[in-house]
Design an enzyme around this catalytic site. Structure first.
Site, PDB file in Angstrom:
ATOM      1  N   GLU A 189       0.823  -1.226   0.000  1.00  0.00           N
ATOM      2  CA  GLU A 189       0.000   0.000   0.000  1.00  0.00           C
ATOM      3  C   GLU A 189       0.851   1.267   0.000  1.00  0.00           C
ATOM      4  OE1 GLU A 189      -2.885  -0.459   3.198  1.00  0.00           O
ATOM      5  OE2 GLU A 189      -3.455  -2.444   2.476  1.00  0.00           O
ATOM      6  N   GLU A 297      -5.298  -8.116  -0.494  1.00  0.00           N
ATOM      7  CA  GLU A 297      -6.100  -7.839   0.702  1.00  0.00           C
ATOM      8  C   GLU A 297      -7.407  -7.225   0.263  1.00  0.00           C
ATOM      9  OE1 GLU A 297      -4.784  -5.421   4.069  1.00  0.00           O
ATOM     10  OE2 GLU A 297      -2.735  -6.120   3.736  1.00  0.00           O
TER      11      GLU A 297
END
Ligand code: BMA
Length: 375
Positions: A189, A297
């Site tokens: 991320e 995710e």
């Protein structure tokens, strides 16, 4: 044919050979063209048959239980374990006995081994504390990365953090002594602004250097070769083109799996279309590079949308191209003290999650074991 022309043809053909050979390296082939990484072999065997379903901390804790032998919220709701187990290493670099999520590293070691013996895949995330000032990962304004790169004030100290991670991985052995293969997904991320390795705190060049340094160190200094460790590159959802997706990309040599984390888009009406669009870019790139792709995710916090699994997540996973091409996906952990991403028995979304996971092309453990038989 003239001699100089012959030489040119020879050079041209050799170049093609070199280019092809480089491509093979990305998919871990040895000189006989065989996959050397056991997980890569499995992902090749299951590709085209369905998407592997995973759960973070699956057998460590859930709603109303912690460290109960054999327990898993996924199993309680669907009757089977996930086929991929995610684990978190944050805190190991501090020398702690328990992770930042209060899970003893000894338990993670034990549960990783158990998952492997059951036939599942293990994947690791790492939310490290800063070696400079001890802050946790969620300090998106802290300038840390440039100081831990080679030549930086805290480089040597940071290598000790990598030692802790590498030593943990090296100790992962099966009952018969086999090295347990795993996926490592560091520095994820990065296109968001919440982590100290994120878009607000370092440049793409610094990030790429950090990623390369991490993987090279684990491979070369800790002996975690590509035969054992696959590496996932995993930005969040902040890209609109393949080029943007690659903004932080460290290079083909350092990556085996192209991923995306995406919770955000699936909060919104029609958000599945954005996820599908982005995943298709990831898949295209993975195919161009001879790599695997994953939705690394996702989830709906506290599963507040009771049809999230079938209508949102399921719409993505059952898209015909995605279902054939995407290797795996994972929802985040069930920690009753913080949040949970998989329902528990009696939860209003339990039937919906069970319905999605009953599909033969979304693999829980038993289906996965069947699917990989052709390995
Ligand atoms: C986050 C949350 C945190 C946790 C971290 C690492 O998304 O679940 O509570 O500490 O992941 O597992």
């Amino acid at each position: 044919m003239r001699k100089d022309l012959l030489i040119r043809v020879f050079v041209f053909l050799s170049l093609i050979g070199i280019i092809t050979a480089c491509g093979n390296e990305n998919v871990q082939n040895n000189s006989n063209g065989e996959q050397v990484n056991p997980i890569a072999r499995i992902l090749n065997a299951t590709k085209g048959k369905g998407v592997i379903f995973g759960h973070q901390d699956a057998t460590a804790l859930g709603i109303n239980w912690m460290f109960v032998e054999g327990a898993s919220d996924v199993k309680k709701v669907t009757g089977d374990y996930p086929a991929l187990f995610g684990w978190e290493l944050g805190g190991i670099e501090m020398g702690w006995k328990k992770s930042l999520d209060s899970i003893p590293f000894d338990s993670i070691r034990y549960l990783t081994k158990q998952a492997y013996e059951m036939g599942a895949i293990n994947t690791f995330s790492w939310h490290p504390y800063s070696v400079i000032n001890g802050v946790n990962s969620w300090h998106g304004d802290s300038v840390i990365v440039k100081h831990i790169l080679p030549g930086g004030s805290h480089h040597e100290a940071f290598l000790k953090h990598l030692d802790a991670v590498g030593d943990f991985f090296k100790e992962l052995k099966a009952k018969d002594g086999t090295d347990i293969p795993f996926i490592f997904r560091p520095w994820h991320e990065m296109d968001g602004s919440w982590f100290w390795w994120g878009a607000k705190a370092c440049t793409p060049n610094e990030f790429q250097e950090l990623f390369r340094m991490t993987i090279s160190y684990l491979r070369d200094k800790k002996g975690l070769s590509q035969e054992r460790m696959l590496v996932a590159y995993s930005p969040d959802r902040n890209f609109g083109s393949k080029q943007q997706y690659l903004t932080w990309y460290p290079g083909d040599e350092y990556v085996d799996i192209l991923g995306m984390d995406n919770y955000w888009d699936l909060k919104f009406e029609g958000g599945q279309d954005s996820v599908i669009r982005k995943l298709k870019m990831v898949i295209e790139l993975a195919n161009e590079k001879g790599m695997f792709s994953a939705l690394t995710e996702s989830g709906c916090e506290d599963v507040t949308d009771t049809v999230w699994f079938t209508q949102k997540f399921g719409a993505v996973l059952c898209d015909s191209l995605i279902n054939k091409e995407l290797s795996y996906t994972q929802v985040w952990r069930n920690d009753p003290k913080v949040h949970y991403y998989f329902p528990y028995p009696g939860h209003p979304a339990a039937n919906d999650a069970a319905e999605l996971l009953s599909k033969p092309n979304i693999f829980l453990l038993k289906e996965f074991i069947e699917a990989k038989k052709s390995e």
